[in-house]
Design an enzyme around this catalytic site. Structure first.
Site, PDB file in Angstrom:
ATOM      1  N   HIS A 233       0.845  -1.193   0.000  1.00 42.38           N
ATOM      2  CA  HIS A 233       0.000   0.000   0.000  1.00 42.38           C
ATOM      3  C   HIS A 233       0.881   1.244   0.000  1.00 42.38           C
ATOM      4  O   HIS A 233       2.073   1.160   0.296  1.00 42.38           O
ATOM      5  CB  HIS A 233      -1.002   0.010   1.169  1.00 42.38           C
ATOM      6  N   GLU A 272       1.940   1.266  -7.105  1.00 37.92           N
ATOM      7  CA  GLU A 272       1.997   2.060  -5.867  1.00 37.92           C
ATOM      8  C   GLU A 272       2.523   3.476  -6.113  1.00 37.92           C
ATOM      9  O   GLU A 272       2.121   4.416  -5.429  1.00 37.92           O
ATOM     10  CB  GLU A 272       2.836   1.349  -4.800  1.00 37.92           C
TER      11      GLU A 272
HETATM   12 ZN    ZN Z   1       2.084   0.499   5.871  1.00 40.01          ZN
HETATM   13 ZN    ZN Z   2      -3.602   0.392  -5.153  1.00 39.18          ZN
END
Ligand code: ZN
Ligand code: ZN
Length: 357
Positions: A233, A272
Site C-alpha cells: 500500500h 503504488e
Molecule cells: Zn504500511
Molecule cells: Zn492500489
C-alpha cells in the site's frame, strides 16, 4: 445452377441459424474451482473461504459471511458504523457488492457470481477503493483520485521528488542493485508521462518517498496479512510512505523465481507509485491502477487511462508520445471486441459467398 441459386436464400437462412446456435443454446458454465479459480490453491489466508459464497445473493445466510463484510469494509464498501457484522446477506451487502462490481469493471448483478468471487479472492493492493472519480460524459468511471485531489506541489517546470529505501526494512533474497533497477524503471514510466522527475537519495529520513518492506502490523494502522491477500500500500500526496508486504515472495524474474505465489515487484512498484503521485484505483482492468494483480503476472505498462489520470494532475511531459500507448490499447480492445470464434465464422462466410457468387 438456376435451381441452386433459387435455394440460396434458404441455404443462407439455415447457415445463419446454425451460426446462432451457440448463442441459442449456450454451454452451461459450471464453475470448476480446480481450473477457474486456481488462485485458491495458493491463497494462504481467509479470502480463500469466499469460494463458499459462490452464487449467493440477498437473503442468504451462511456462516462466515461476516468475514466477507469485513473485506468490503476494509476496501471502502461497507461503512465503519456497522462493525458488528452478521452472516446475513442483507441490503447493505448487496449495495456493497454492486459498488464493488462497478468499481472493478464487472457486470453489476449484486450477486456473488463467479467473476465477482474470483476478483474478491485475487491478491490486491491494500489501498481502499473509496475514491473521488471524476464524472465523464457517458457516466462511466475510470481513473480516480483521493478525496481532495491531493498532489505534490512545487514548481511545475522543475518538480523533482527523491526516493530512498529503508535501511532496516528490506528483503535479502533479491540483490539490492536489482531492486534499485526495478524501482528506477517503475519511476521512469511515470516521469515519461508527466513533468516530474525522480532521483534516489541516500538519506532515508529526508527523502520525499520512503520505500520499505514490512511484516504484519507495522505501525500505520494498515497491517499486512502474510502471503498474498494484500500485497502493498502507499499513501496519498504528499506523504510518500510506500510499504510492501515482506511476507510475499517478490520476484524480479519469473524464470528464476518459480514459486506459485511469486509476485512481480516491478508491477506492484509501478502501481503504488501511482498512489504516491495521487491516483486512486481505476475500474479499467488493463490499467496499472486496477487494484488486483494475479500471482506470476507482469503488468508494468501505463495505459491511456493511467496517463489521462496523471496528466490531469500534473500536465504532460513535453516529450511524451501518446502513439505507443494508444496502439497497445486499441489493439487489445480490438482483440477483446472480436472473439476468435466469430472471426473464424466470418472467414468461412466470406469464402462461401465468394464461391457461390
Ligand atoms: Zn504500511
Ligand atoms: Zn492500489
Amino acid at each position: 445452377m438456376l435451381r441452386f441459386v433459387r435455394y440460396i436464400d434458404t441455404f443462407l437462412a439455415i447457415f445463419f441459424l446454425l451460426l446462432q446456435l451457440p448463442c441459442l443454446f449456450p454451454a452451461r458454465k459450471i464453475p470448476d474451482p480446480s481450473t477457474e479459480l486456481t488462485v485458491v490453491d495458493i491463497h494462504d489466508d481467509n479470502w480463500r473461504g469466499f469460494i463458499n459464497f459462490l452464487d449467493l445473493g440477498k437473503g442468504s445466510e451462511v456462516a462466515g459471511m461476516s468475514e466477507l463484510k469485513k473485506y468490503f469494509n476494509r476496501f471502502g464498501y461497507l461503512s465503519e458504523r456497522k462493525l458488528n457484522f452478521t452472516d446475513l446477506f442483507d441490503e447493505e451487502l448487496e449495495s456493497a457488492v454492486l459498488r464493488f462490481q462497478k468499481n472493478l469493471g464487472l457486470t453489476a448483478t449484486g450477486k456473488l457470481d463467479s467473476d465477482t468471487v474470483k476478483e474478491i479472492m485475487l491478491p490486491r493492493c491494500g489501498n481502499s477503493d473509496d475514491r473521488a472519480a471524476p464524472r465523464t460524459l457517458n457516466g462511466t468511471k475510470n481513473f480516480a483520485y483521493f478525496y481532495g485531489k491531493p498532489r505534490w506541489r512545487g514548481s511545475p517546470s522543475a518538480r523533482l521528488l527523491t526516493y530512498a529505501f529503508s535501511p532496516d526494512n528490506m528483503i535479502d533474497y533479491i540483490p539490492m542493485p536489482e531492486i534499485k533497477s526495478v524501482f528506477r524503471k517503475a519511476f521512469s514510466r511515470w516521469s515519461a508521462a508527466i513533468p516530474v522527475n525522480f532521483t534516489e537519495a541516500d538519506d532515508y529520513p529526508s527523502a520525499d518517498i520512503k520505500i520499505g518492506f514490512y511484516n504484519g502490523n507495522h505501525g500505520d494502522g494498515e497491517p499486512f496479512d502474510g502471503v498474498l491477500g494484500i500485497l502493498a500500500h502507499a499513501f496519498s500526496p504528499e506523504n510518500g510512505r510506500f510499504h510492501l508486504d515482506a511476507a510475499e515472495t517478490w520476484a524480479v524474474d519469473f524464470d528464476q523465481q518459480k514459486a506459485k505465489a511469486a509476485v512481480d515487484l516491478e508491477s506492484v512498484a509501478t502501481h503504488e507509485i501511482g498512489h504516491i503521485l495521487g491516483l486512486a484505483h481505476s475500474s479499467v482492468k488493463e490499467a496499472i491502477m486496477y487494484p488486483s494483480l494475479s500471482p506470476r503476472t507482469k503488468k508494468v505498462g501505463l495505459r491511456v487511462d493511467d496517463v489521462e489520470g496523471i496528466q490531469a494532475l500534473y500536465g504532460s511531459n513535453p516529450n511524451f508520445k501518446y502513439s505507443s500507448l494508444l496502439s497497445s490499447d486499441i489493439s487489445s480492445a480490438w482483440r477483446n471486441a472480436i472473439p476468435q470464434k466469430s472471426l473464424k465464422w466470418t472467414t468461412i462466410l466470406v469464402v462461401l459467398l465468394f464461391i457461390i457468387s
